[in-house]
Design a protein around this motif. Structure first.
Motif, short mmCIF file in Angstrom:
data_model
loop_
_atom_site.label_atom_id
_atom_site.label_comp_id
_atom_site.label_asym_id
_atom_site.label_seq_id
_atom_site.Cartn_x
_atom_site.Cartn_y
_atom_site.Cartn_z
N HIS A 101 0.82 -1.18 0.04
CA HIS A 101 0.21 0.04 0.02
C HIS A 101 1.14 1.12 0.03
O HIS A 101 2.16 1.11 0.21
CB HIS A 101 -0.91 0.22 1.34
N CYS A 136 -3.75 6.22 -0.53
CA CYS A 136 -2.92 5.15 -0.93
C CYS A 136 -2.57 5.52 -2.34
O CYS A 136 -3.40 5.67 -3.15
CB CYS A 136 -3.66 3.84 -0.83
N CYS A 140 -4.00 -1.34 -5.37
CA CYS A 140 -3.84 -2.58 -4.31
C CYS A 140 -4.80 -3.32 -4.40
O CYS A 140 -5.19 -4.33 -3.63
CB CYS A 140 -3.72 -1.94 -2.93
N HIS A 144 -8.88 0.19 -3.91
CA HIS A 144 -7.67 1.26 -3.91
C HIS A 144 -8.26 2.62 -3.92
O HIS A 144 -7.69 3.50 -3.19
CB HIS A 144 -6.75 0.80 -5.19
CU1 CUA Z 1 -4.04 0.45 -0.63
CU2 CUA Z 1 -3.96 1.23 -2.88
#
Ligand code: CUA
Length: 154
Positions: A101, A136, A140, A144
């Motif tokens: 992340h 972030c 991910c 996300h």
């Molecule tokens: Cu956690 Cu992108």
């Protein structure tokens, strides 16, 4: 005769030297902090200090005022929001429980990668009363874009 003494002395010094090298290497290996790399088991983050208590913690005897502990996991941060007193010097300490992340405060120098098994740290002084969005910035997964937290300086 003398040759033998010299040879013995030489070999003894060599053995001693190697022993010191090995002991030093082992010692460093068992104190990961000494080398600046700290590894933790990502599956046990909830049990390991300081990640068993995410949030802001006052510290004393350090050159910063607070430790701010974050745990990232798909697709959120713990804590989801935190308030920091204005003028505080804060050491942000963060890790991930699952995958890679990001941890960035847009408009500041804070931009870390949070890797599972690895501790990321950053020191920052918060002098301005304002809100900082934490985003972030490593893709991910499906959630996300919604992965965020907030720092509010009060
Ligand atoms: Cu956690 Cu992108």
């Amino acid at each position: 005769k003398y040759e033998k003494i010299w040879l013995t002395t030489g070999i003894s010094s060599l053995v001693l030297f190697l022993a010191i090298l090995i002991i030093t290497a082992l010692h460093n290996g068992h104190t990961p902090a000494a080398s600046g790399r700290e590894y933790i088991n990502p599956d046990r983050v909830d049990e390991i200090e300081p990640f068993n208590k995410p949030g802001l913690h006052k510290v004393s005897g350090k050159d910063y005022d607070y430790e701010l502990v974050f745990v990232a996991s798909a697709f959120s941060y713990q804590p989801a929001k935190v308030e920091i007193p204005k003028g505080s010097k804060v050491k942000i300490i963060a890790t991930s429980k699952d995958t890679l992340h990001g941890f960035s405060l847009p408009g500041t120098n804070v931009n870390m990668m949070l890797e599972p098994g690895h501790i990321s740290q950053y020191e920052k002084k918060f002098d301005e009363k304002r809100e900082y969005l934490i985003l972030c910035n490593e893709y991910c997964g499906i959630g996300h874009a919604d992965m965020k937290s907030m720092i509010k300086v009060v």
